[in-house]
Write a protein that holds these residues in place. Structure first.
Motif, PDB file in Angstrom:
ATOM      1  N   THR A   1      24.057 -48.527-108.189  1.00  0.00           N
ATOM      2  CA  THR A   1      24.108 -48.812-109.608  1.00  0.00           C
ATOM      3  C   THR A   1      22.878 -48.189-110.246  1.00  0.00           C
ATOM      4  OG1 THR A   1      25.148 -50.924-109.107  1.00  0.00           O
ATOM      5  CG2 THR A   1      24.312 -50.641-111.324  1.00  0.00           C
ATOM      6  N   THR A   2      23.068 -47.046-110.906  1.00  0.00           N
ATOM      7  CA  THR A   2      21.945 -46.423-111.589  1.00  0.00           C
ATOM      8  C   THR A   2      21.830 -47.041-112.962  1.00  0.00           C
ATOM      9  OG1 THR A   2      22.254 -44.375-110.380  1.00  0.00           O
ATOM     10  CG2 THR A   2      20.967 -44.246-112.379  1.00  0.00           C
ATOM     11  N   THR A   3      20.616 -47.425-113.304  1.00  0.00           N
ATOM     12  CA  THR A   3      20.393 -48.099-114.576  1.00  0.00           C
ATOM     13  C   THR A   3      19.016 -47.745-115.100  1.00  0.00           C
ATOM     14  OG1 THR A   3      20.550 -50.235-115.689  1.00  0.00           O
ATOM     15  CG2 THR A   3      19.419 -50.211-113.586  1.00  0.00           C
ATOM     16  N   SER A   4      18.780 -48.078-116.333  1.00  0.00           N
ATOM     17  CA  SER A   4      17.457 -47.922-116.947  1.00  0.00           C
ATOM     18  C   SER A   4      16.924 -49.299-117.277  1.00  0.00           C
ATOM     19  CB  SER A   4      17.544 -47.087-118.220  1.00  0.00           C
ATOM     20  OG  SER A   4      17.902 -45.769-117.921  1.00  0.00           O
ATOM     21  N   ILE A   5      15.636 -49.491-117.045  1.00  0.00           N
ATOM     22  CA  ILE A   5      14.977 -50.756-117.355  1.00  0.00           C
ATOM     23  C   ILE A   5      13.745 -50.442-118.189  1.00  0.00           C
ATOM     24  CG2 ILE A   5      13.756 -52.759-116.431  1.00  0.00           C
ATOM     25  CD1 ILE A   5      15.507 -52.478-113.916  1.00  0.00           C
ATOM     26  N   THR A   6      13.626 -51.133-119.311  1.00  0.00           N
ATOM     27  CA  THR A   6      12.453 -50.998-120.163  1.00  0.00           C
ATOM     28  C   THR A   6      11.649 -52.277-120.043  1.00  0.00           C
ATOM     29  OG1 THR A   6      13.628 -49.553-121.693  1.00  0.00           O
ATOM     30  CG2 THR A   6      11.656 -50.640-122.536  1.00  0.00           C
ATOM     31  N   GLY A   7      10.355 -52.117-119.787  1.00  0.00           N
ATOM     32  CA  GLY A   7       9.509 -53.289-119.663  1.00  0.00           C
ATOM     33  C   GLY A   7       8.070 -52.923-119.390  1.00  0.00           C
ATOM     34  N   GLU A   8       7.294 -53.945-119.113  1.00  0.00           N
ATOM     35  CA  GLU A   8       5.856 -53.788-118.851  1.00  0.00           C
ATOM     36  C   GLU A   8       5.623 -53.472-117.383  1.00  0.00           C
ATOM     37  OE1 GLU A   8       1.807 -56.496-118.602  1.00  0.00           O
ATOM     38  OE2 GLU A   8       3.498 -57.265-119.760  1.00  0.00           O
ATOM     39  N   VAL A   9       4.796 -52.470-117.131  1.00  0.00           N
ATOM     40  CA  VAL A   9       4.396 -52.145-115.764  1.00  0.00           C
ATOM     41  C   VAL A   9       3.372 -53.187-115.325  1.00  0.00           C
ATOM     42  CG1 VAL A   9       3.276 -50.443-114.275  1.00  0.00           C
ATOM     43  CG2 VAL A   9       4.854 -49.685-116.070  1.00  0.00           C
ATOM     44  N   ILE A  10       3.646 -53.833-114.194  1.00  0.00           N
ATOM     45  CA  ILE A  10       2.768 -54.898-113.684  1.00  0.00           C
ATOM     46  C   ILE A  10       2.394 -54.622-112.237  1.00  0.00           C
ATOM     47  CG2 ILE A  10       3.665 -56.683-115.228  1.00  0.00           C
ATOM     48  CD1 ILE A  10       5.419 -57.682-112.912  1.00  0.00           C
ATOM     49  N   ASP A  11       1.242 -55.169-111.838  1.00  0.00           N
ATOM     50  CA  ASP A  11       0.940 -55.165-110.406  1.00  0.00           C
ATOM     51  C   ASP A  11       1.504 -56.460-109.852  1.00  0.00           C
ATOM     52  OD1 ASP A  11      -1.653 -56.912-109.320  1.00  0.00           O
ATOM     53  OD2 ASP A  11      -1.715 -56.535-111.487  1.00  0.00           O
ATOM     54  N   MET A  12       2.304 -56.324-108.828  1.00  0.00           N
ATOM     55  CA  MET A  12       3.043 -57.461-108.290  1.00  0.00           C
ATOM     56  C   MET A  12       2.132 -58.506-107.641  1.00  0.00           C
ATOM     57  SD  MET A  12       6.259 -56.919-109.020  1.00  0.00           S
ATOM     58  CE  MET A  12       7.219 -57.892-107.872  1.00  0.00           C
ATOM     59  N   ALA A  13       0.986 -58.085-107.128  1.00  0.00           N
ATOM     60  CA  ALA A  13       0.093 -59.036-106.452  1.00  0.00           C
ATOM     61  C   ALA A  13      -0.445 -60.069-107.440  1.00  0.00           C
ATOM     62  CB  ALA A  13      -1.047 -58.293-105.765  1.00  0.00           C
ATOM     63  N   CYS A  14      -1.065 -59.616-108.515  1.00  0.00           N
ATOM     64  CA  CYS A  14      -1.633 -60.550-109.495  1.00  0.00           C
ATOM     65  C   CYS A  14      -0.545 -61.301-110.256  1.00  0.00           C
ATOM     66  CB  CYS A  14      -2.539 -59.811-110.468  1.00  0.00           C
ATOM     67  SG  CYS A  14      -4.082 -59.218-109.730  1.00  0.00           S
ATOM     68  N   TYR A  15       0.556 -60.614-110.546  1.00  0.00           N
ATOM     69  CA  TYR A  15       1.636 -61.278-111.271  1.00  0.00           C
ATOM     70  C   TYR A  15       2.226 -62.406-110.429  1.00  0.00           C
ATOM     71  CZ  TYR A  15       5.812 -62.360-113.841  1.00  0.00           C
ATOM     72  OH  TYR A  15       6.785 -63.052-114.524  1.00  0.00           O
ATOM     73  N   THR A  16       2.496 -62.130-109.169  1.00  0.00           N
ATOM     74  CA  THR A  16       3.086 -63.151-108.302  1.00  0.00           C
ATOM     75  C   THR A  16       2.094 -64.277-108.027  1.00  0.00           C
ATOM     76  OG1 THR A  16       4.484 -61.469-107.285  1.00  0.00           O
ATOM     77  CG2 THR A  16       4.246 -63.536-106.085  1.00  0.00           C
ATOM     78  N   ASP A  17       0.833 -63.932-107.849  1.00  0.00           N
ATOM     79  CA  ASP A  17      -0.187 -64.925-107.528  1.00  0.00           C
ATOM     80  C   ASP A  17      -0.488 -65.859-108.693  1.00  0.00           C
ATOM     81  OD1 ASP A  17      -2.265 -66.107-105.813  1.00  0.00           O
ATOM     82  OD2 ASP A  17      -3.656 -65.175-107.244  1.00  0.00           O
ATOM     83  N   HIS A  18      -0.754 -65.293-109.875  1.00  0.00           N
ATOM     84  CA  HIS A  18      -1.168 -66.149-110.983  1.00  0.00           C
ATOM     85  C   HIS A  18      -0.591 -65.738-112.347  1.00  0.00           C
ATOM     86  CE1 HIS A  18      -4.375 -63.152-110.247  1.00  0.00           C
ATOM     87  NE2 HIS A  18      -4.510 -63.110-111.555  1.00  0.00           N
ATOM     88  N   GLY A  19       0.514 -64.996-112.328  1.00  0.00           N
ATOM     89  CA  GLY A  19       1.208 -64.687-113.576  1.00  0.00           C
ATOM     90  C   GLY A  19       0.503 -63.687-114.465  1.00  0.00           C
ATOM     91  N   ALA A  20      -0.451 -62.937-113.912  1.00  0.00           N
ATOM     92  CA  ALA A  20      -1.244 -62.011-114.722  1.00  0.00           C
ATOM     93  C   ALA A  20      -0.383 -60.848-115.216  1.00  0.00           C
ATOM     94  CB  ALA A  20      -2.419 -61.482-113.912  1.00  0.00           C
ATOM     95  N   CYS A  21      -0.435 -60.638-116.528  1.00  0.00           N
ATOM     96  CA  CYS A  21       0.264 -59.509-117.150  1.00  0.00           C
ATOM     97  C   CYS A  21      -0.297 -59.361-118.562  1.00  0.00           C
ATOM     98  CB  CYS A  21       1.775 -59.707-117.164  1.00  0.00           C
ATOM     99  SG  CYS A  21       2.355 -61.160-118.040  1.00  0.00           S
ATOM    100  N   GLY A  22       0.153 -58.353-119.258  1.00  0.00           N
ATOM    101  CA  GLY A  22      -0.293 -58.144-120.623  1.00  0.00           C
ATOM    102  C   GLY A  22      -1.571 -57.328-120.714  1.00  0.00           C
TER     103      GLY A  22
END
Length: 122
Positions: free
Chosen positions: A30-51
């Motif tokens: 399933t080829t698709t396009s996703i628009t969103g914020e690039v995040i590092d998965m380590a900090c995001y998963t650990d403590h929700g860091a984004c933005g």
């Protein structure tokens, strides 16, 4: 005749048995396009860091080789990889920025991934 009846009975039992399939397991191409914020998965998963407040740290983490992802407007998060290689070098400068990626969308056991991902140029 008894064997035929037993065979038919077995088939009807199998046909009536529920087949357990997870709705979120997608394995088809399933080829698709996703628009969103690039995040590092380590900090995001650990403590929700984004933005924007996390942009410098996210860039550092992505450059160091930690997993990179994209978080869409609905809050759904996808692990992002290239064609059998990481995309960290290409995505580090986009940390905490909104971009569009296209690729093969797959999900398994609650993990979402965009593989063979490419940056869609505006």
């Amino acid at each position: 005749m008894k064997k035929l009846i037993l065979s038919l009975a077995s088939l009807s039992i199998l046909a009536a048995s529920p087949v357990l399939v997870r709705a979120d397991d997608k394995t088809a191409d399933t080829t698709t396009s996703i628009t969103g914020e690039v995040i590092d998965m380590a900090c995001y998963t650990d403590h929700g860091a984004c933005g924007e407040k996390h942009a410098v740290c996210a860039k550092t983490c992505i450059e160091s080789g930690l997993p990179v992802g994209i978080k869409d407007a609905d809050g759904k998060v996808y692990l992002v990889i290239g064609a059998h290689k990481p995309l960290n070098a290409e995505l580090a400068d986009y940390a905490a920025k909104t971009i569009t990626l296209k690729g093969k969308l797959v999900s398994r056991d609650g993990i979402n991934m965009l593989e063979n991902a490419e940056i869609v140029k505006p």
